[in-house]
Design an enzyme around this catalytic site. Structure first.
Site, short mmCIF file in Angstrom:
data_model
loop_
_atom_site.label_atom_id
_atom_site.label_comp_id
_atom_site.label_asym_id
_atom_site.label_seq_id
_atom_site.Cartn_x
_atom_site.Cartn_y
_atom_site.Cartn_z
N LYS A 120 -72.37 17.31 19.61
CA LYS A 120 -72.37 18.77 19.77
C LYS A 120 -70.97 19.34 19.50
O LYS A 120 -70.84 20.44 18.97
CB LYS A 120 -72.81 19.15 21.18
CG LYS A 120 -74.29 18.90 21.45
CD LYS A 120 -74.66 19.42 22.83
CE LYS A 120 -75.88 18.77 23.43
NZ LYS A 120 -77.14 19.19 22.89
N LYS A 162 -71.76 19.80 29.09
CA LYS A 162 -72.77 19.14 28.26
C LYS A 162 -72.26 17.80 27.78
O LYS A 162 -71.06 17.63 27.59
CB LYS A 162 -73.05 19.97 26.99
CG LYS A 162 -73.78 21.26 27.19
CD LYS A 162 -74.11 21.87 25.83
CE LYS A 162 -74.84 23.18 26.00
NZ LYS A 162 -75.15 23.81 24.70
N GLY A 168 -82.21 16.68 24.98
CA GLY A 168 -83.26 16.73 26.00
C GLY A 168 -82.76 17.22 27.34
O GLY A 168 -83.35 16.94 28.38
N GLY A 169 -81.67 18.00 27.32
CA GLY A 169 -81.17 18.58 28.57
C GLY A 169 -80.49 17.55 29.48
O GLY A 169 -80.08 17.89 30.59
N HIS A 212 -83.24 31.27 24.74
CA HIS A 212 -83.06 30.22 23.74
C HIS A 212 -83.97 30.56 22.57
O HIS A 212 -85.19 30.58 22.71
CB HIS A 212 -83.44 28.85 24.33
CG HIS A 212 -83.47 27.74 23.31
ND1 HIS A 212 -82.67 26.62 23.40
CD2 HIS A 212 -84.20 27.57 22.19
CE1 HIS A 212 -82.92 25.83 22.36
NE2 HIS A 212 -83.85 26.39 21.62
N HIS A 239 -83.32 22.53 31.82
CA HIS A 239 -82.84 22.79 30.45
C HIS A 239 -83.74 22.17 29.39
O HIS A 239 -83.32 21.91 28.28
CB HIS A 239 -81.41 22.28 30.26
CG HIS A 239 -80.45 22.81 31.27
ND1 HIS A 239 -80.14 24.15 31.37
CD2 HIS A 239 -79.76 22.19 32.26
CE1 HIS A 239 -79.30 24.32 32.36
NE2 HIS A 239 -79.06 23.17 32.93
N GLU A 279 -80.38 25.92 16.68
CA GLU A 279 -80.63 26.52 18.00
C GLU A 279 -79.54 27.53 18.35
O GLU A 279 -78.35 27.27 18.13
CB GLU A 279 -80.68 25.43 19.07
CG GLU A 279 -81.82 24.45 18.86
CD GLU A 279 -82.07 23.54 20.07
OE1 GLU A 279 -83.22 23.15 20.27
OE2 GLU A 279 -81.10 23.24 20.80
N ARG A 296 -84.26 16.94 12.98
CA ARG A 296 -85.56 16.25 13.05
C ARG A 296 -86.66 17.27 13.25
O ARG A 296 -86.38 18.46 13.38
CB ARG A 296 -85.55 15.29 14.23
CG ARG A 296 -85.19 16.05 15.50
CD ARG A 296 -85.45 15.31 16.77
NE ARG A 296 -84.77 15.90 17.90
CZ ARG A 296 -85.22 16.88 18.65
NH1 ARG A 296 -86.39 17.42 18.38
NH2 ARG A 296 -84.54 17.35 19.66
P1 ADP Z 1 -80.03 19.58 24.59
O1 ADP Z 1 -79.57 19.08 23.26
O2 ADP Z 1 -79.79 18.59 25.69
O3 ADP Z 1 -81.40 20.14 24.56
P2 ADP Z 1 -78.84 22.22 24.30
O4 ADP Z 1 -77.42 22.38 23.94
O5 ADP Z 1 -79.84 22.43 23.22
O6 ADP Z 1 -79.04 20.77 24.96
O7 ADP Z 1 -79.19 23.15 25.52
C1 ADP Z 1 -80.41 23.06 26.22
C2 ADP Z 1 -80.68 24.35 26.97
O8 ADP Z 1 -79.64 24.65 27.89
C3 ADP Z 1 -80.76 25.58 26.09
O9 ADP Z 1 -82.01 25.74 25.57
C4 ADP Z 1 -80.42 26.68 27.08
O10 ADP Z 1 -81.50 27.00 27.89
C5 ADP Z 1 -79.40 26.04 27.92
N1 ADP Z 1 -78.05 26.32 27.39
C6 ADP Z 1 -77.35 25.61 26.48
N2 ADP Z 1 -76.15 26.13 26.29
C7 ADP Z 1 -76.06 27.20 27.10
C8 ADP Z 1 -75.03 28.16 27.39
N3 ADP Z 1 -73.84 28.08 26.84
N4 ADP Z 1 -75.29 29.13 28.29
C9 ADP Z 1 -76.49 29.21 28.90
N5 ADP Z 1 -77.49 28.33 28.69
C10 ADP Z 1 -77.28 27.33 27.81
#
Ligand code: ADP
Length: 671
Positions: A120, A162, A168-169, A212, A239, A279, A296
């Site tokens: 990321k 993160k 996958g959160g 999102h 998430h 995203e 993917r």
């Molecule tokens: P993953 O790859 O683990 O799914 P993401 O970066 O896509 O992680 O984030 C998953 C979720 O977390 C997003 O869909 C959103 O709901 C929340 N999220 C991610 N980044 C942010 C942020 N900076 N502020 C608020 N919510 C966030």
């Protein structure tokens, strides 16, 4: 690139996505090869495929993540290409490269694009150079706690931690107070190392009340790159998305255009090929920020398919074959509205903990125009601890949002999943919630409305218990008439008593009955008798369907029986009814407390020693189950009397982990 025509494709995945990819292969006349672990020898995806290769024992790292075995399986069966599905190796650039090195086409983007987007932090850096807005944050190399703390303070709390290699959160933590930073960073790092083998963390400003929204892109090897519009995925727990829809109710045509064009800019920045998803986080201010690219197919891709009329897997295969995209941007239209709900084996009222067990009965709603079920399970499937607990996805589409919502809710009401705890009712409650219906929700929706969404109607407990009582009565009558003997599990025949004792929802019910002569029974349980003076009944044991008419209104219940347990489901609700308590309560709560494992898992860390004084709420043990950490806490103040497990132990639900001699009384310990 020269065009090729694949005759055989290996699907390096399991569950619903393996089946979904195979269906398109079949439709294209392409043979399929399944791979499977020891736990999946009889799984539906194995039986659906033309050929199947056993690639190792149950743990994913030895099977679905074993690059060598998968490539060997492709070579042995002569598969020319591998489709990775989502999860497992789908975003593993080394796997994509190993495929190419073995002369097998990887159906996905180039390893280089995967590598760039795999972390990321790197993805953020590339996108900000390309002019794509990213969330204010820290993605530097210095990972010392001091630097992370200073950066978090500079960004301003709340921040989101993160895992750079995450997905996958997992490994994500929101930190609202400085005092929580250290613990959260440590836990996120541990989870990231465990789940992804890389503890690198990234900090982002946490945007409250965000949505999102993601954009599907598709690129071929001839320089064509198109978007297939957006998906709104703000209904999340932990998430992780559980309900997704398109079009997003949050976008004006102008904002949609900007978002989709930005996704194309992001795709161009990495010369993206095949299917991918860009995203974004949409802030309440209307500003949007890039968060990541998923290189993917997404779990939620069917909503895009339903409103564009395109088959994304077919397009992925054609792109991998070297064909130019058959569609131009102006050909892609959003027709109507589609919504997806993900059915998980999990317990929403217990922190969404994954659930395990045997799916005794699985029945999908009758096929209906605009309703699609992508399932990876069938009746008698074992849901174990090794894999993601996604059972199926249900997707509905209609001309407008209201129709799609209504169809999906109706579909879920008519989906039968008995034997394993699922989030079916939770999904129904969410879809019926006024805020979701209005379209004005954000990623905090589930957290904000959790109590309403998990609410169970306690009045229904007695109803479900009565249905089981009736079922047993009718069964004994039917069997007495047809069979010369009573089956073994009815040895302790309760029917000579004028009442039947059952338990559900933590309550005991004694249901007395009286045959009314016309084949029906009058039931009575405490004050409840007045509401059910007459009950009529139909029994079809094969189908496990019971129709009960109470006060003249017939309702249908589905029922599955396993030893002393009865799994029941009505359109709106479900219960497990037992004949005797499954786990006896160990001690009277006043003197002695125990922390039990709430689900199967492995002990990661013991945080207390014998003789230690603990207060209510103190962490005792960290358990890991399905790659998630669960902290078990003391429910009472006391002294640790015994620690019955050690790190690495595998525990079953109900196992006692820690015993505490209580100083004051309170309920049994929980998570
Ligand atoms: P993953 O790859 O683990 O799914 P993401 O970066 O896509 O992680 O984030 C998953 C979720 O977390 C997003 O869909 C959103 O709901 C929340 N999220 C991610 N980044 C942010 C942020 N900076 N502020 C608020 N919510 C966030």
């Amino acid at each position: 690139m020269t065009e090729r025509h694949f005759k055989k494709i290996l699907i390096a995945n399991r569950g619903e996505i393996a089946l979904r990819v195979m269906r398109t292969c079949r439709a294209m006349g392409i043979s399929t090869v399944a791979v499977y672990s020891a736990a999946d020898a009889r799984a539906p995806h194995v039986r659906f495929a033309d050929e199947a290769v056993h690639i190792g024992p149950a743990p994913s790292k030895d099977s679905y993540l074993n690059i060598e075995r998968i490539i060997d399986a492709a070579q042995r069966t002569g598969a020319e290409a591998i489709h990775p599905g989502y999860g497992f190796l789908s975003e593993n650039a080394d796997f994509a490269q190993a495929c190419e090195a073995a002369g097998i086409t990887f159906i996905g983007p180039a390893p280089d694009a995967m590598r760039k987007m795999g972390l990321k932090s790197t993805a953020r850096q590339i996108m900000s150079v390309a002019g794509v807005p990213v969330v204010p944050g820290y993605d530097g190399e210095d990972q010392s706690f001091e630097v992370l703390r200073e950066r978090a303070k500079a960004i301003g709390l709340p921040v989101l931690i993160k895992a750079s290699a995450g997905g996958g959160g997992k490994g994500m933590r929101v930190v609202r107070y400085e005092r929580e930073l250290e613990d959260s960073i440590e836990a996120a790092r541990r989870e990231a190392e465990k789940a992804f083998g890389d503890g690198t963390l990234l900090l982002e400003k946490y945007i409250d009340c965000a949505r999102h929204i993601e954009v599907q892109i598709l690129g071929d090897h001839h320089g064509n790159l198109v978007h297939l519009f957006e998906r709104e995925c703000s209904i999340q727990r932990r998430h992780q998305k559980i309900i997704e829809e398109t079009p997003s109710p949050a976008l004006s045509p102008e904002l949609r255009k900007q978002l989709c064009e930005t996704a194309i800019t992001a795709g161009r920045a990495i010369e993206y090929t095949n299917a991918g998803t860009v995203e974004f986080i949409l802030a309440p201010s209307g500003e949007f920020y890039f968060i990541e690219v998923n290189t993917r197919l997404q779990v939620e891709h069917p909503v895009t398919e339903m409103i564009t009329g395109l088959d994304l897997v077919r397009l992925q295969i054609e792109i991998a074959e070297g064909k130019p995209l058959a569609i131009a941007q102006e050909d892609v239209k959003q027709n109507g509205h589609a919504i997806e709900a993900r059915l998980y084996a999990e317990d929403p009222s217990n922190g969404f903990l994954p659930a395990t067990g045997t799916l005794h009965e699985w029945d999908e709603p009758a096929s209906n125009d605009g309703l699609r079920v992508d399932a990876g399970v069938e009746a008698s499937t074992e849901i174990g601890i090794h894999y993601d607990p996604l059972l199926a996805k249900m997707i509905a589409c209609g001309l407008d949002r209201e129709t799609a919502l209504r169809k999906l809710t109706y579909g879920l009401r008519n989906l039968v999943a008995l034997g394993v705890q699922t989030n079916r009712e939770f999904l129904i409650h969410a879809l019926e919630h006024a805020e979701l219906q209005s379209g004005s929700y954000h990623t905090g929706f589930i957290e904000e409305h959790l109590d309403e969404l998990i609410a169970k109607d306690a009045d229904e407990d007695v109803l479900f218990a009565s249905v089981v009582a009736l079922y047993l009565l009718k069964l004994s009558q039917a069997e007495a008439a047809v069979l010369p003997h009573v089956p073994a599990n009815y040895r302790n025949n309760p029917f000579r008593d004028p009442s039947i004792k059952l338990q559900t929802g933590g309550e005991a019910f004694e249901i007395s009955y009286r045959a009314a002569g016309d084949g029906s029974f009058a039931l009575k349980c405490g004050d409840w008798q007045a509401s059910a003076p007459l009950v009529s009944f139909e029994l079809s044991r094969e189908l496990g369907t019971v129709r009960v008419a109470i006060d003249g209104v017939q309702r249908m219940f589905r029922i599955a029986e396993a030893s002393d347990q009865f799994f029941l489901q009505s359109q709106s609700s479900s219960r497990v009814v037992t004949r005797s308590p499954r786990y006896p309560r160990a001690h009277s709560a006043s003197e002695h407390e125990s922390a039990y494992a709430p689900m199967p898992g492995q002990v990661l860390k013991i945080l207390v020693v014998v003789g230690q004084q603990v207060s209510a709420g103190d962490a005792l043990v960290i358990l890991e189950a399905m790659k998630m950490e669960q902290t078990l806490r003391a429910s009472t103040a006391g002294v640790v009397e015994a620690v019955l497990v050690k790190p690495g132990d595998v525990v079953a639900p109900g196992d006692t982990l820690v015993e505490i001699a209580a100083i004051s009384s309170s309920p049994i310990a929980g998570v």
